[in-house]
Scaffold this motif. Structure first.
Motif, PDB file in Angstrom:
ATOM      1  N   MET A 190       0.830  -1.211   0.000  1.00  0.00           N
ATOM      2  CA  MET A 190       0.000   0.000   0.000  1.00  0.00           C
ATOM      3  C   MET A 190       0.864   1.261   0.000  1.00  0.00           C
ATOM      4  N   GLY A 191       1.879   1.285   0.855  1.00  0.00           N
ATOM      5  CA  GLY A 191       2.756   2.447   0.921  1.00  0.00           C
ATOM      6  C   GLY A 191       3.523   2.677  -0.369  1.00  0.00           C
ATOM      7  N   ALA A 192       3.998   1.599  -0.980  1.00  0.00           N
ATOM      8  CA  ALA A 192       4.725   1.722  -2.240  1.00  0.00           C
ATOM      9  C   ALA A 192       3.830   2.299  -3.331  1.00  0.00           C
ATOM     10  N   GLY A 193       2.565   1.880  -3.318  1.00  0.00           N
ATOM     11  CA  GLY A 193       1.632   2.400  -4.309  1.00  0.00           C
ATOM     12  C   GLY A 193       1.406   3.894  -4.161  1.00  0.00           C
ATOM     13  N   LEU A 194       1.237   4.365  -2.933  1.00  0.00           N
ATOM     14  CA  LEU A 194       1.030   5.799  -2.722  1.00  0.00           C
ATOM     15  C   LEU A 194       2.244   6.612  -3.177  1.00  0.00           C
ATOM     16  N   LEU A 195       3.436   6.129  -2.904  1.00  0.00           N
ATOM     17  CA  LEU A 195       4.628   6.833  -3.343  1.00  0.00           C
ATOM     18  C   LEU A 195       4.728   6.871  -4.862  1.00  0.00           C
ATOM     19  N   LEU A 196       4.267   5.820  -5.528  1.00  0.00           N
ATOM     20  CA  LEU A 196       4.315   5.774  -6.989  1.00  0.00           C
ATOM     21  C   LEU A 196       3.423   6.839  -7.618  1.00  0.00           C
ATOM     22  N   THR A 197       2.362   7.248  -6.927  1.00  0.00           N
ATOM     23  CA  THR A 197       1.461   8.262  -7.481  1.00  0.00           C
ATOM     24  C   THR A 197       2.116   9.634  -7.581  1.00  0.00           C
ATOM     25  N   LEU A 198       3.293   9.810  -7.015  1.00  0.00           N
ATOM     26  CA  LEU A 198       4.014  11.081  -7.144  1.00  0.00           C
ATOM     27  C   LEU A 198       4.565  11.280  -8.551  1.00  0.00           C
ATOM     28  N   ALA A 199       4.613  10.218  -9.343  1.00  0.00           N
ATOM     29  CA  ALA A 199       5.094  10.320 -10.717  1.00  0.00           C
ATOM     30  C   ALA A 199       4.151  11.199 -11.542  1.00  0.00           C
ATOM     31  N   ASP A 200       4.692  11.831 -12.597  1.00  0.00           N
ATOM     32  CA  ASP A 200       3.867  12.682 -13.459  1.00  0.00           C
ATOM     33  C   ASP A 200       3.106  11.881 -14.501  1.00  0.00           C
ATOM     34  N   ASN A 201       3.641  10.732 -14.885  1.00  0.00           N
ATOM     35  CA  ASN A 201       3.002   9.916 -15.909  1.00  0.00           C
ATOM     36  C   ASN A 201       1.666   9.376 -15.409  1.00  0.00           C
ATOM     37  N   LEU A 202       0.607   9.562 -16.191  1.00  0.00           N
ATOM     38  CA  LEU A 202      -0.734   9.164 -15.771  1.00  0.00           C
ATOM     39  C   LEU A 202      -0.830   7.673 -15.521  1.00  0.00           C
ATOM     40  N   LEU A 203      -0.180   6.871 -16.360  1.00  0.00           N
ATOM     41  CA  LEU A 203      -0.238   5.420 -16.172  1.00  0.00           C
ATOM     42  C   LEU A 203       0.405   5.007 -14.850  1.00  0.00           C
ATOM     43  N   LEU A 204       1.490   5.677 -14.474  1.00  0.00           N
ATOM     44  CA  LEU A 204       2.132   5.367 -13.197  1.00  0.00           C
ATOM     45  C   LEU A 204       1.266   5.804 -12.024  1.00  0.00           C
ATOM     46  N   ALA A 262      -2.020   0.721  -4.083  1.00  0.00           N
ATOM     47  CA  ALA A 262      -2.508   1.199  -2.782  1.00  0.00           C
ATOM     48  C   ALA A 262      -3.852   0.562  -2.445  1.00  0.00           C
ATOM     49  N   THR A 263      -4.717   0.416  -3.446  1.00  0.00           N
ATOM     50  CA  THR A 263      -6.029  -0.205  -3.237  1.00  0.00           C
ATOM     51  C   THR A 263      -5.880  -1.671  -2.868  1.00  0.00           C
ATOM     52  N   PHE A 264      -5.008  -2.373  -3.587  1.00  0.00           N
ATOM     53  CA  PHE A 264      -4.737  -3.778  -3.279  1.00  0.00           C
ATOM     54  C   PHE A 264      -4.258  -3.923  -1.842  1.00  0.00           C
ATOM     55  N   GLY A 265      -3.281  -3.117  -1.466  1.00  0.00           N
ATOM     56  CA  GLY A 265      -2.703  -3.233  -0.135  1.00  0.00           C
ATOM     57  C   GLY A 265      -3.673  -2.863   0.966  1.00  0.00           C
ATOM     58  N   LEU A 295       2.197  13.530   3.858  1.00  0.00           N
ATOM     59  CA  LEU A 295       1.491  13.355   5.133  1.00  0.00           C
ATOM     60  C   LEU A 295       1.033  11.910   5.300  1.00  0.00           C
ATOM     61  N   LEU A 296       0.522  11.317   4.221  1.00  0.00           N
ATOM     62  CA  LEU A 296       0.074   9.927   4.292  1.00  0.00           C
ATOM     63  C   LEU A 296       1.245   8.974   4.516  1.00  0.00           C
ATOM     64  N   ALA A 297       2.407   9.314   3.982  1.00  0.00           N
ATOM     65  CA  ALA A 297       3.586   8.466   4.187  1.00  0.00           C
ATOM     66  C   ALA A 297       3.968   8.406   5.666  1.00  0.00           C
ATOM     67  N   ILE A 298       3.816   9.522   6.367  1.00  0.00           N
ATOM     68  CA  ILE A 298       4.101   9.540   7.807  1.00  0.00           C
ATOM     69  C   ILE A 298       3.132   8.621   8.546  1.00  0.00           C
ATOM     70  N   PHE A 299       1.839   8.725   8.214  1.00  0.00           N
ATOM     71  CA  PHE A 299       0.844   7.883   8.873  1.00  0.00           C
ATOM     72  C   PHE A 299       1.079   6.399   8.574  1.00  0.00           C
ATOM     73  N   LEU A 300       1.434   6.090   7.332  1.00  0.00           N
ATOM     74  CA  LEU A 300       1.660   4.684   6.979  1.00  0.00           C
ATOM     75  C   LEU A 300       2.920   4.137   7.634  1.00  0.00           C
ATOM     76  N   ALA A 301       3.925   4.965   7.820  1.00  0.00           N
ATOM     77  CA  ALA A 301       5.129   4.517   8.520  1.00  0.00           C
ATOM     78  C   ALA A 301       4.791   4.126   9.961  1.00  0.00           C
ATOM     79  N   LEU A 302       3.936   4.908  10.602  1.00  0.00           N
ATOM     80  CA  LEU A 302       3.481   4.557  11.955  1.00  0.00           C
ATOM     81  C   LEU A 302       2.703   3.242  11.930  1.00  0.00           C
ATOM     82  N   ALA A 303       1.850   3.070  10.925  1.00  0.00           N
ATOM     83  CA  ALA A 303       1.065   1.846  10.820  1.00  0.00           C
ATOM     84  C   ALA A 303       1.959   0.628  10.632  1.00  0.00           C
ATOM     85  N   LEU A 304       3.014   0.781   9.847  1.00  0.00           N
ATOM     86  CA  LEU A 304       3.932  -0.337   9.617  1.00  0.00           C
ATOM     87  C   LEU A 304       4.669  -0.715  10.896  1.00  0.00           C
TER      88      LEU A 304
END
Length: 406
Positions: A293-307, A315-318, A375-384
């Motif tokens: 899930m965390g890896a997916g959220l970080l991937l959304t920082l890419a500019d490419n729409l497919l990424l 993120a949805t899967f996780g 901000l979500l990365a901070i929350f997910l790090a706590l969750a992990l």
């Protein structure tokens, strides 16, 4: 576990899973149908993104509080009657939202919807924990959550398309009608409780149950996970629409709503994760799917729409895999009153949706999508960190093997 527990493969097992699938469908469709409409409402009512997010946050916040009251009522009145009433009332509130004259009135209806829906999710988890044999509980909980994923997808896509071609009012009315039909099918399919025993004591029983569950070595950490995971997931879908409607993408409302088809991945992952956790154990699987899930959220920082879309898919899967494992863990670990344990899990689950969703509105105003993801990365790090701590959780002292196995 009672000798009358519903076994996998039986007619009652199929009826139960069908009914709870419709229950999960209705709950998520009614609750989250406004999510893709936030940019539309922001434009029509002259709102900021944080203000428009209140159309969801007031409902999830009211739902969080209502869950605790509903758990007491269900312990005294029974599971099925309360769930049917909750689904029907929430559907009617959604229909009324379609006729709201201004934004405060719509918020009032949404708050009433949240209060009504309090009689569904925690009671459903308690019903499954009481009625389904332990070896199949993960599968049944996964099917219930897959219904939630399907409902979230249909509610979002339906309102996006109808609002694009007609109006947001017609969109909400259509979802309300679908919710009423789901309530009827739920009432027809769900078997009556066989292992439910009324609990007396009211608020004193609630206080005692709170002390018991919050004093457990593992349950409070699972409740914290619910807050963090749901807050991150809902916030991502709250604000991805703003990003995709703006430059450089300039997608239409219908195309932005179509991203909710990714919920189909959640339908698969919740069932898959439930089966895998039943086989390998929850402690060894949970932290892995949370990492996805965390890896997916970080991937959304890419500019490419497919990424960006691929990142939302991961993120949805996780998320749905994590939620399936954590919720079934609560069901297997909690002692009576089980409905209260489920209610506490979902109290923090929806409280996270409300509070983190609002905070991310402020993050969006300050830093756009990058601010939201950080901000979500901070929350997910706590969750992990919590998930890794749960790997060392000891079985319940003196519990039966089915409850102690986590």
């Amino acid at each position: 576990m009672s000798r009358t527990a519903i076994a996998a493969g039986s007619r009652e097992f199929k009826r139960t899973n069908r009914a709870l699938f419709f229950g999960g469908f209705s709950s998520f469709a009614l609750l989250y149908c406004v999510q893709p409409l936030m940019p539309v409402m922001a434009q029509q009512f002259a709102l900021t993104p944080a203000q428009s997010s209140l159309s969801l946050s007031v409902a999830t916040g009211a739902l969080a509080v209502s869950l605790l009251v509903s758990s007491v009522l269900s312990d005294r009145l029974g599971r099925k009657p309360l769930m049917v009433a909750a689904m029907a009332t929430a559907a009617l509130m959604t229909l009324l939202c379609a006729f709201a004259q201004d934004y405060p009135q719509l918020l009032l209806m949404r708050a009433a919807l949240g209060i009504a829906l309090g009689g569904m999710p925690a009671v459903a988890m308690a019903y499954l924990s009481e009625e389904i044999e332990p070896a199949s509980l993960g599968l049944s909980m996964g099917l219930y959550i897959s219904g939630s994923a399907f409902g979230g997808m249909v509610g979002r896509v339906l309102t996006s398309v109808l609002s694009d071609f007609f109006s947001w009012r017609l969109a909400l009315a259509a979802v309300g009608v679908a919710g009423l039909l789901a309530a009827v099918e739920f009432w027809r399919s769900l078997p009556a409780s066989r292992n439910f025993r009324p609990v007396q004591g009211g608020w004193s029983a609630l206080a005692g149950g709170l002390r018991q569950h919050l004093g457990d070595d593992g349950l409070p950490w699972l409740f914290a996970l619910a807050f963090l995971l749901m807050g991150c997931f809902v916030s991502a879908y709250n604000y991805i629409g703003y990003r995709l409607l703006a430059a450089p993408y300039h997608l239409s409302q219908s195309l932005v709503g179509a991203i909710s088809f990714l919920y189909l991945i959640g339908i698969f992952s919740s069932v898959w994760a439930g089966k895998l956790a039943d086989k390998l154990g929850r402690r060894g699987v949970l932290w892995i799917v949370m990492t996805v899930m965390g890896a997916g959220l970080l991937l959304t920082l890419a500019d490419n729409l497919l990424l960006v879309v691929a990142g939302m898919a991961l993120a949805t899967f996780g998320f749905f895999a994590s939620h399936s494992i954590a919720s079934s863990w609560v069901g297997r670990r909690a002692r009576a009153p089980q409905a209260l344990a489920s209610a506490l899990y979902l109290f923090f689950y929806y409280l996270g949706s409300s509070l983190v969703g609002w905070l991310c509105g402020l993050a969006w105003s300050g830093g756009g999508w990058t601010g939201v993801v950080l901000l979500l990365a901070i929350f997910l790090a706590l969750a992990l960190l919590i998930a890794l701590r749960l790997r060392k959780l000891l079985p319940i002292s003196g519990a039966t093997p089915s409850l102690a196995t986590t």
